[in-house]
Design a protein around this motif. Structure first.
Motif, PDB file in Angstrom:
ATOM      1  N   UNK A 131       0.125  14.087   7.360  1.00  0.00           N
ATOM      2  CA  UNK A 131       0.078  12.421   6.685  1.00  0.00           C
ATOM      3  C   UNK A 131      -1.170  11.985   8.090  1.00  0.00           C
ATOM      4  N   UNK A 132      -1.422  12.622   8.699  1.00  0.00           N
ATOM      5  CA  UNK A 132      -2.310  12.804   9.893  1.00  0.00           C
ATOM      6  C   UNK A 132      -3.892  12.075   9.173  1.00  0.00           C
ATOM      7  N   UNK A 138       0.490  -1.016  -0.077  1.00  0.00           N
ATOM      8  CA  UNK A 138      -0.080   0.566  -0.063  1.00  0.00           C
ATOM      9  C   UNK A 138       0.778   1.204  -0.424  1.00  0.00           C
ATOM     10  N   UNK A 139       1.688   1.267  -0.792  1.00  0.00           N
ATOM     11  CA  UNK A 139       2.678   2.403  -0.753  1.00  0.00           C
ATOM     12  C   UNK A 139       3.376   2.525   0.251  1.00  0.00           C
ATOM     13  N   UNK A 140       3.410   1.890   1.515  1.00  0.00           N
ATOM     14  CA  UNK A 140       4.989   2.677   2.954  1.00  0.00           C
ATOM     15  C   UNK A 140       5.374   0.779   3.125  1.00  0.00           C
ATOM     16  N   UNK A 141       6.453   1.159   3.521  1.00  0.00           N
ATOM     17  CA  UNK A 141       7.137   0.251   3.763  1.00  0.00           C
ATOM     18  C   UNK A 141       7.231   0.075   5.268  1.00  0.00           C
ATOM     19  N   UNK A 184       6.836   7.378   0.965  1.00  0.00           N
ATOM     20  CA  UNK A 184       8.408   7.580  -1.137  1.00  0.00           C
ATOM     21  C   UNK A 184       9.150   7.948   0.388  1.00  0.00           C
ATOM     22  N   UNK A 185      10.229   7.127   0.959  1.00  0.00           N
ATOM     23  CA  UNK A 185      11.489   6.994   1.328  1.00  0.00           C
ATOM     24  C   UNK A 185      11.304   7.972   2.543  1.00  0.00           C
ATOM     25  N   UNK A 222      -2.414   8.112   4.245  1.00  0.00           N
ATOM     26  CA  UNK A 222      -1.504   7.280   4.898  1.00  0.00           C
ATOM     27  C   UNK A 222      -2.042   6.587   5.635  1.00  0.00           C
ATOM     28  N   UNK A 223      -2.570   6.952   6.964  1.00  0.00           N
ATOM     29  CA  UNK A 223      -2.862   6.116   8.224  1.00  0.00           C
ATOM     30  C   UNK A 223      -3.557   5.055   7.643  1.00  0.00           C
ATOM     31  N   UNK A 224      -4.708   4.723   6.626  1.00  0.00           N
ATOM     32  CA  UNK A 224      -5.223   3.815   6.261  1.00  0.00           C
ATOM     33  C   UNK A 224      -4.299   2.755   5.664  1.00  0.00           C
ATOM     34  N   UNK A 225      -3.204   2.653   4.945  1.00  0.00           N
ATOM     35  CA  UNK A 225      -2.348   2.480   4.245  1.00  0.00           C
ATOM     36  C   UNK A 225      -1.453   2.307   5.122  1.00  0.00           C
ATOM     37  N   UNK A 226      -0.627   2.618   6.379  1.00  0.00           N
ATOM     38  CA  UNK A 226      -0.218   1.852   7.342  1.00  0.00           C
ATOM     39  C   UNK A 226      -0.964   0.137   7.569  1.00  0.00           C
TER      40      UNK A 226
END
Length: 180
Positions: A101-102, A11-14, A71-72, A106-110
């Motif tokens: 990002x809150x 989902x775009x996160x590592x 995004x690194x 993005x929180x859903x991606x995490x």
């Protein structure tokens, strides 16, 4: 599992295992009043406390902590605690440090990456959570992720539980909007 926890990307996160090099950054984030106010334990953490906690974390397969990269850029922490492979239950947790990002996807991606790791890699049956009743944003977020309220805990904490099928039903429509 030799490399515990494993790095995980979705989902775009590592999710990268918490390292000694990131320990002070994570401590700084965790001690921020905005982040600390949402924690069950609101104790201000010293460098010594952080190091002692990190040392105990090594080799403990009942807990996993990652630094989240988007995004690194390191942007937060994700965790699974009270992992029980016998009962297939654990408690996920996360926080995002940069405010930008809150309040977006993005929180859903995490959460989706963390939940997928718990369900698909570890084979968990349920994810459990505790939320302050006045934390309406967290209650809404958990609801959108498929969690069900099942009771009240100490200090009137709202107890929530996520089953894999309910999670997938909640995740799939939202995941369509993730373009990372």
């Amino acid at each position: 599992m030799n490399d515990w926890p494993a790095e995980y990307q979705a989902y775009g996160v590592t999710l990268k295992p918490l390292s000694q090099a990131m320990l002070e950054t994570v401590r700084h984030w965790r001690n921020d009043p905005v982040i600390a106010s949402l924690m069950l334990d609101k104790t201000h953490i010293t460098s010594e406390m952080q190091q002692a906690w990190f040392d105990k974390l090594q080799g403990d397969q009942s807990r996993a902590y990652w630094v989240v990269y988007f995004k690194d850029e390191p942007i937060g922490v994700a965790s699974l605690v009270n992992i029980c492979l016998a009962t297939k239950v654990c408690e996920p947790g996360m926080y995002v440090y940069p405010e930008r990002y809150r309040n977006n996807i993005v929180p859903f991606c995490i959460a989706f990456a963390l939940n997928d790791f718990a369900f698909n890699v570890l084979g968990m049956s349920y994810l459990m959570g505790k939320i302050y009743p006045d934390n309406q944003a967290s209650l809404r977020f958990h609801d959108k992720c498929g969690y069900q309220v099942y009771g009240k805990g100490e200090a009137d904490l709202v107890l929530v539980k996520l089953e894999k099928n309910a999670y997938q039903i909640a995740r799939d429509p939202l995941a369509k909007f993730i373009r990372y």
